[in-house]
Design a protein around this motif. Structure first.
Motif, PDB file in Angstrom:
ATOM      1  N   PRO A  18       0.848  -1.201   0.000  1.00  0.00           N
ATOM      2  CA  PRO A  18       0.000   0.000   0.000  1.00  0.00           C
ATOM      3  C   PRO A  18       0.881   1.248   0.000  1.00  0.00           C
ATOM      4  N   CYS A  20       1.375   3.745   1.921  1.00  0.00           N
ATOM      5  CA  CYS A  20       2.127   4.105   3.141  1.00  0.00           C
ATOM      6  C   CYS A  20       3.460   3.359   3.191  1.00  0.00           C
ATOM      7  N   CYS A  99      -4.313   0.137   9.953  1.00  0.00           N
ATOM      8  CA  CYS A  99      -4.524   1.445   9.319  1.00  0.00           C
ATOM      9  C   CYS A  99      -4.867   2.507  10.356  1.00  0.00           C
ATOM     10  N   VAL A 102      -1.797   3.719  11.996  1.00  0.00           N
ATOM     11  CA  VAL A 102      -0.953   4.502  11.077  1.00  0.00           C
ATOM     12  C   VAL A 102      -1.590   5.870  10.810  1.00  0.00           C
ATOM     13  N   CYS A 115       0.005   7.792   7.160  1.00  0.00           N
ATOM     14  CA  CYS A 115      -0.821   7.389   6.010  1.00  0.00           C
ATOM     15  C   CYS A 115      -0.827   8.535   4.999  1.00  0.00           C
ATOM     16  N   TYR A 117      -2.690   9.262   2.604  1.00  0.00           N
ATOM     17  CA  TYR A 117      -4.007   9.843   2.341  1.00  0.00           C
ATOM     18  C   TYR A 117      -4.337  10.908   3.377  1.00  0.00           C
ATOM     19  N   CYS A 155      -7.961   4.520   0.105  1.00  0.00           N
ATOM     20  CA  CYS A 155      -6.967   3.468  -0.137  1.00  0.00           C
ATOM     21  C   CYS A 155      -7.604   2.265  -0.838  1.00  0.00           C
TER      22      CYS A 155
HETATM   23 FE1  SF4 Z   1      -1.606   2.411   4.553  1.00  0.00          FE
HETATM   24 FE2  SF4 Z   1      -3.317   4.418   4.790  1.00  0.00          FE
HETATM   25 FE3  SF4 Z   1      -3.774   2.480   3.012  1.00  0.00          FE
HETATM   26 FE4  SF4 Z   1      -4.014   1.927   5.564  1.00  0.00          FE
HETATM   27  S1  SF4 Z   1      -5.282   3.384   4.447  1.00  0.00           S
HETATM   28  S2  SF4 Z   1      -2.940   0.686   4.051  1.00  0.00           S
HETATM   29  S3  SF4 Z   1      -2.436   3.235   6.478  1.00  0.00           S
HETATM   30  S4  SF4 Z   1      -2.060   3.925   2.974  1.00  0.00           S
END
Ligand code: SF4
Length: 186
Positions: A18, A20, A99, A102, A115, A117, A155
């Protein structure tokens, strides 16, 4: 799925991490260093995807040596990696961050964890998403979720856009993102 091996790690990072973790991974390759928050977030994620302790030590050492030298790596950084695998101190087997954890972290200047986002500027996020292969149409939907603070949905939409496949469960853990991706790609 099988343990991730070091020789595949760049390719797997590119296809199944992902954003992050992809960001931390790229920064580590670029700067040969990550601050504590980033080392924990990425290190525990890699442990969760099946990187063995021995491979983790080789991986982190190969980057950090370029910056601080092998000796300082052994003295200052190797312990905390063994520690996060439950091999030092109280031998707690630490689990990878969700998540929620994070997203609620508070990266400071020079930190790369968190994260994207939630923590990237809009311009940086757009650039990162297009580098991941998100089309401009999908981007509009992703940015709309970000503006409404629905980071995990943003995400999930990213996942769906780049895999061309739905993710009905939604993304709630970086390691779940990884395993859903591997299920599709393998
Ligand atoms: Fe990573 Fe944010 Fe996606 Fe969760 S929502 S996997 S913390 S990028």
């Amino acid at each position: 799925f099988a343990e991730i091996s070091l020789k595949d790690i760049d390719q797997v990072a590119n296809s199944s991490f992902p954003l992050c973790m992809r960001h931390l991974f790229e920064k580590l390759r670029e700067d040969h260093h990550l601050k504590y928050g980033g080392r924990m977030q990425l290190g525990l994620f890699l442990k969760g995807v099946g990187l063995t302790l021995d491979d983790a030590l080789v991986f982190w050492k190969s980057e950090f040596s370029k910056k601080v030298g092998a000796e300082r790596f052994d003295k200052e950084y190797a312990y905390s990696i063994r520690h996060s695998y439950g091999k030092e101190g109280k031998r707690v087997d630490y689990t990878p961050y969700s998540c929620q954890k994070v997203i609620s972290s508070t990266p400071g200047v020079g930190d790369h964890h968190g994260c994207p986002y939630r923590h990237f500027s809009e311009d940086n996020l757009r650039a990162a998403l297009s580098k991941m292969g998100v089309s401009s149409r999908a981007m509009t939907d992703v940015m709309d979720k970000v503006q409404n603070k629905h980071y995990q949905i943003a995400c999930t939409l990213t996942f769906e856009a780049i895999h061309g496949s739905s993710c009905d469960a939604g993304i709630n853990h970086p390691n779940q993102y990884f395993s859903e991706s591997q299920k599709i790609l393998q």
